[in-house]
Design an enzyme around this catalytic site. Structure first.
Site, mmCIF file in Angstrom:
data_model
loop_
_atom_site.group_PDB
_atom_site.id
_atom_site.type_symbol
_atom_site.label_atom_id
_atom_site.label_comp_id
_atom_site.label_asym_id
_atom_site.label_seq_id
_atom_site.Cartn_x
_atom_site.Cartn_y
_atom_site.Cartn_z
ATOM 1 N N GLU A 10 -5.706 -20.302 80.552
ATOM 2 C CA GLU A 10 -4.488 -19.469 80.649
ATOM 3 C C GLU A 10 -4.652 -18.426 81.756
ATOM 4 O O GLU A 10 -3.699 -18.129 82.489
ATOM 5 C CB GLU A 10 -4.180 -18.775 79.315
ATOM 6 N N TRP A 63 -3.718 -20.166 84.652
ATOM 7 C CA TRP A 63 -2.265 -20.242 84.933
ATOM 8 C C TRP A 63 -1.802 -18.998 85.690
ATOM 9 O O TRP A 63 -0.930 -19.051 86.551
ATOM 10 C CB TRP A 63 -1.456 -20.389 83.635
ATOM 11 N N TRP A 114 25.181 -23.883 88.444
ATOM 12 C CA TRP A 114 24.914 -22.893 87.389
ATOM 13 C C TRP A 114 26.240 -22.276 86.940
ATOM 14 O O TRP A 114 27.179 -22.177 87.716
ATOM 15 C CB TRP A 114 23.989 -21.794 87.913
ATOM 16 N N ASN A 120 4.636 -15.929 74.111
ATOM 17 C CA ASN A 120 4.817 -16.949 75.149
ATOM 18 C C ASN A 120 5.667 -18.131 74.686
ATOM 19 O O ASN A 120 6.532 -18.616 75.416
ATOM 20 C CB ASN A 120 3.458 -17.450 75.642
ATOM 21 N N TRP A 146 18.412 -19.289 86.425
ATOM 22 C CA TRP A 146 17.128 -18.738 85.975
ATOM 23 C C TRP A 146 16.877 -17.345 86.556
ATOM 24 O O TRP A 146 16.189 -16.528 85.965
ATOM 25 C CB TRP A 146 15.971 -19.677 86.334
ATOM 26 N N TRP A 193 9.746 -18.702 84.878
ATOM 27 C CA TRP A 193 11.171 -19.064 84.850
ATOM 28 C C TRP A 193 11.424 -20.384 85.562
ATOM 29 O O TRP A 193 12.211 -21.215 85.094
ATOM 30 C CB TRP A 193 12.028 -17.937 85.435
HETATM 31 C C1 LIG Z 1 9.930 -17.445 81.224
HETATM 32 C C2 LIG Z 1 8.555 -16.835 81.256
HETATM 33 C C3 LIG Z 1 8.358 -15.607 81.881
HETATM 34 C C4 LIG Z 1 7.078 -15.033 81.922
HETATM 35 N N1 LIG Z 1 6.907 -13.814 82.542
HETATM 36 C C5 LIG Z 1 5.666 -13.266 82.619
HETATM 37 C C6 LIG Z 1 5.456 -12.023 83.271
HETATM 38 O O1 LIG Z 1 6.376 -11.403 83.815
HETATM 39 N N2 LIG Z 1 4.199 -11.496 83.280
HETATM 40 C C7 LIG Z 1 3.136 -12.152 82.698
HETATM 41 O O2 LIG Z 1 2.010 -11.631 82.729
HETATM 42 N N3 LIG Z 1 3.306 -13.351 82.099
HETATM 43 C C8 LIG Z 1 4.526 -13.926 82.033
HETATM 44 N N4 LIG Z 1 4.691 -15.126 81.394
HETATM 45 C C9 LIG Z 1 3.497 -15.846 80.902
HETATM 46 C C10 LIG Z 1 3.076 -15.570 79.454
HETATM 47 O O3 LIG Z 1 4.166 -15.652 78.599
HETATM 48 C C11 LIG Z 1 2.384 -14.208 79.267
HETATM 49 O O4 LIG Z 1 1.393 -14.025 80.243
HETATM 50 C C12 LIG Z 1 1.727 -14.114 77.899
HETATM 51 O O5 LIG Z 1 2.660 -14.325 76.887
HETATM 52 C C13 LIG Z 1 1.094 -12.753 77.753
HETATM 53 O O6 LIG Z 1 0.546 -12.568 76.482
HETATM 54 P P1 LIG Z 1 -1.023 -12.499 76.288
HETATM 55 O O7 LIG Z 1 -1.620 -11.541 77.253
HETATM 56 O O8 LIG Z 1 -1.287 -12.239 74.855
HETATM 57 O O9 LIG Z 1 -1.464 -13.955 76.676
HETATM 58 P P2 LIG Z 1 -2.774 -14.798 76.344
HETATM 59 O O10 LIG Z 1 -2.347 -16.047 75.679
HETATM 60 O O11 LIG Z 1 -3.791 -13.990 75.680
HETATM 61 O O12 LIG Z 1 -3.264 -15.224 77.811
HETATM 62 C C14 LIG Z 1 -4.208 -14.445 78.572
HETATM 63 C C15 LIG Z 1 -3.649 -14.132 79.925
HETATM 64 O O13 LIG Z 1 -3.428 -15.327 80.662
HETATM 65 C C16 LIG Z 1 -2.277 -15.175 81.492
HETATM 66 N N5 LIG Z 1 -1.277 -16.171 81.091
HETATM 67 C C17 LIG Z 1 -1.109 -16.726 79.877
HETATM 68 N N6 LIG Z 1 -0.108 -17.634 79.912
HETATM 69 C C18 LIG Z 1 0.371 -17.627 81.172
HETATM 70 C C19 LIG Z 1 1.400 -18.343 81.846
HETATM 71 N N7 LIG Z 1 2.137 -19.264 81.213
HETATM 72 N N8 LIG Z 1 1.629 -18.076 83.154
HETATM 73 C C20 LIG Z 1 0.891 -17.156 83.825
HETATM 74 N N9 LIG Z 1 -0.112 -16.458 83.231
HETATM 75 C C21 LIG Z 1 -0.366 -16.690 81.933
HETATM 76 C C22 LIG Z 1 -1.749 -13.766 81.275
HETATM 77 O O14 LIG Z 1 -2.277 -12.932 82.270
HETATM 78 C C23 LIG Z 1 -2.311 -13.420 79.907
HETATM 79 O O15 LIG Z 1 -2.473 -12.048 79.713
HETATM 80 C C24 LIG Z 1 5.970 -15.721 81.333
HETATM 81 C C25 LIG Z 1 6.193 -16.955 80.713
HETATM 82 C C26 LIG Z 1 7.469 -17.502 80.662
HETATM 83 C C27 LIG Z 1 7.666 -18.824 79.979
#
Ligand SMILES: Cc1cc2nc3c(=O)[nH]c(=O)nc-3n(C[C@H](O)[C@H](O)[C@H](O)COP(=O)(O)OP(=O)(O)OC[C@H]3O[C@@H](n4cnc5c(N)ncnc54)[C@H](O)[C@@H]3O)c2cc1C
Length: 487
Positions: free
Chosen positions: A288, A291, A319, A354, A372, A395
């Site tokens: 993650e 990602w 759209w 997420n 989006w 997005w």
């Molecule tokens: C439509 C949409 C918009 C999003 N906007 C953002 C945003 O503005 N900022 C943001 O940090 N994340 C965004 N995310 C990704 C993700 O949802 C969040 O990073 C995550 O929910 C943060 O919670 P966590 O720190 O507990 O994640 P954990 O599950 O603990 O993951 C650890 C870290 O990995 C990174 N990560 C995890 N999933 C993703 C992912 N899919 N894409 C990129 N990095 C990821 C983040 O830095 C996160 O803190 C978005 C996802 C979607 C589907």
């Protein structure tokens, strides 16, 4: 460095790096033993790249914590300014006779353009500019496919990162930060007017502790209590199953290198204890972080994706423009409980799980067929972790037009997603309390519940809770028709 240069200060320009450890610009400057001016510059409010409301809330606190640490540990002062970065830097240089500016790079298109302009202009005035990579594990220019193109698919990208690179270990905190004889002018934190004027902060205060300690606490909790079950728990929005590090990572209160190596230490322990499932879960967690790296990589190589779809065919997608539907989505009033719960969680806590982010994004772009970009803008305004790279990527991924994206024709059914990932309806009951007394069978789809069940639960649809603003099955067909036209 000549002796005569020794007294000229070096400016450290803090940006998305609100920390003292693993901060290459600060560490390298500290080694020069010259006076240091520690500076933060808030952009003007009128600019397109001004920050969202939730970001401002976080930033206020993060600046306070950083400033307190600098004072307590180094007797240093954080100088706060607002304005165009080049103009402010020039002014501070003039006031202090600084001869160098050090800062950590941000891989966002606008910030990169700013960096280039600053380097050109300050170099003309014989001011040394030094930039350092600090916010990613992998520099976006270090990894390419065999045919020398940027990757557009995550798995080979991440495999290449893990194979090719030995990620650097975090850097230590500087030993000493030499205090200048004279500090330049500074605004008071309150003058930046970052605190929200709307009644909003309650939920944020409860959930978050901006600053380095808050980041380390979340990481520690995650690695000691949660990581072993991450694969399953991370999909359940009513559980505390993820690290909640995203805003801390965005503001650079902690770095991916710290997270990576702390997780590696835990993986080593799991290996010693023969806990192979736990190792697998921790590796999924690191992917993650991968990602996040990939989001920055894609933004760096395809900067137009801030506003344009990566997949060109989506330029022609028709759209829909509906202020009424957009408002219902933003306010959590769509009549689809999982969507409404997510949007209300976002509004009240500045964060959304997420899994639910994916559901609400699919709903906006496929059920409502709203661009989006509208969703991305709302998220940038309301998320505490609002991050141009991850948000744009998320997005475009969810709406099917980005890198390694979920195909557009795969439309999430909000009701079945809700039944699968919030079986007992705990998440729905928390964020849509007006539905709390509905039985589990109906809470995911109140519009289908028999009248008697609704009455018993005290729910009048259209009054206590909205009727669905659209019919999912019909909208899905319509979306697929539109998709057929561009595919
Ligand atoms: C439509 C949409 C918009 C999003 N906007 C953002 C945003 O503005 N900022 C943001 O940090 N994340 C965004 N995310 C990704 C993700 O949802 C969040 O990073 C995550 O929910 C943060 O919670 P966590 O720190 O507990 O994640 P954990 O599950 O603990 O993951 C650890 C870290 O990995 C990174 N990560 C995890 N999933 C993703 C992912 N899919 N894409 C990129 N990095 C990821 C983040 O830095 C996160 O803190 C978005 C996802 C979607 C589907």
């Amino acid at each position: 460095m000549s002796d005569s240069e020794k007294d000229f200060p070096v400016i450290i320009w803090f940006r998305q790096d609100m920390r003292l450890v693993d901060h290459p610009a600060l560490l390298e400057a500290s080694k020069l033993r010259r006076p240091l001016i520690l500076l933060y510059i808030l952009p003007e409010r009128e600019t397109d790249w001004f920050l969202g409301g939730a970001t401002c809330w976080w930033l206020h606190r993060s600046l306070q914590v950083l400033s307190d640490h600098l004072k307590a540990e180094f007797n240093q002062k954080l100088i706060l300014r607002q304005g165009d970065a080049l103009t402010v830097l020039k002014d501070v240089i003039q006031q202090t006779e600084a001869s160098a500016v050090f800062w950590n790079r941000i891989y966002e298109p606008h910030e990169q353009a700013t960096d280039e302009q600053i380097i050109t202009e300050l170099s003309d005035e014989a001011v040394v500019c030094e930039l350092f990579p600090a916010s990613l594990l992998v520099d976006p220019t270090d990894i390419y496919t065999q045919s020398d193109n940027p990757y557009q698919v995550f798995t080979p990208f991440w495999i290449a990162c893990l194979k090719k690179l030995e990620f650097a270990k975090p850097l230590p905190k500087p030993k000493k930060l030499t205090v200048p004889k004279k500090f330049p002018q500074s605004l008071a934190l309150k003058d930046l007017k970052l605190n929200p004027t709307i009644d909003w902060a309650g939920g944020l205060e409860e959930m978050w502790s901006p600053g380095t300690e808050g980041a380390l606490k979340n990481l520690d909790k995650f690695l000691t209590e949660l990581v072993e079950d991450y694969q399953e728990e991370r999909n359940l929005p009513s559980h505390y199953g993820t690290s909640r590090l995203s805003p801390h990572l965005h503001f650079g209160e902690i770095t991916p290198r710290q997270v990576y190596w702390e997780t590696q230490d835990v993986i080593a322990k799991f290996r010693d204890q023969n806990k192979s499932d736990a190792v697998k879960n921790a590796d999924i967690y690191l992917s993650e972080i991968g990602w996040r790296e990939f989001s920055y990589y894609v933004l760096y190589h395809f900067p137009h994706t801030v506003s344009e779809p990566l997949q060109e065919k989506f330029q022609d997608f028709s759209w829909k423009s509906s202020k009424k539907w957009l408002k219902a989505w933003q306010k959590g009033q769509t009549g689809y409980p999982i969507v409404d719960a997510g949007m209300r969680e976002l509004w009240l806590t500045g964060w959304m799980h997420n899994r639910v982010r994916m559901i609400v994004a699919s709903f906006l772009t496929k059920d409502l067929q709203i661009h989006w970009r509208e969703g991305a803008d709302w998220f940038m305004d309301t998320l505490v972790d609002a991050d141009l790279a991850s948000n744009t990527f998320g997005w475009q991924w969810a709406s099917g037009c980005g890198a390694d994206a979920a195909p557009y024709f795969r439309v999430f059914n909000p009701t079945t997603q809700s039944e699968k990932f919030d079986k007992q309806g705990d998440y729905l009951r928390k964020w849509c309390p007006e539905l709390a007394d509905l039985p589990n069978k109906w809470i995911h789809k109140p519009a289908e519940a028999p009248e008697q069940v609704l009455q018993q639960a005290g729910v009048e649809l259209g009054k206590d809770y909205p009727k669905p603003i659209v019919n999912h099955a019909e909208q899905r067909d319509l979306a697929l028709e539109k998709w057929e036209k561009i595919k």
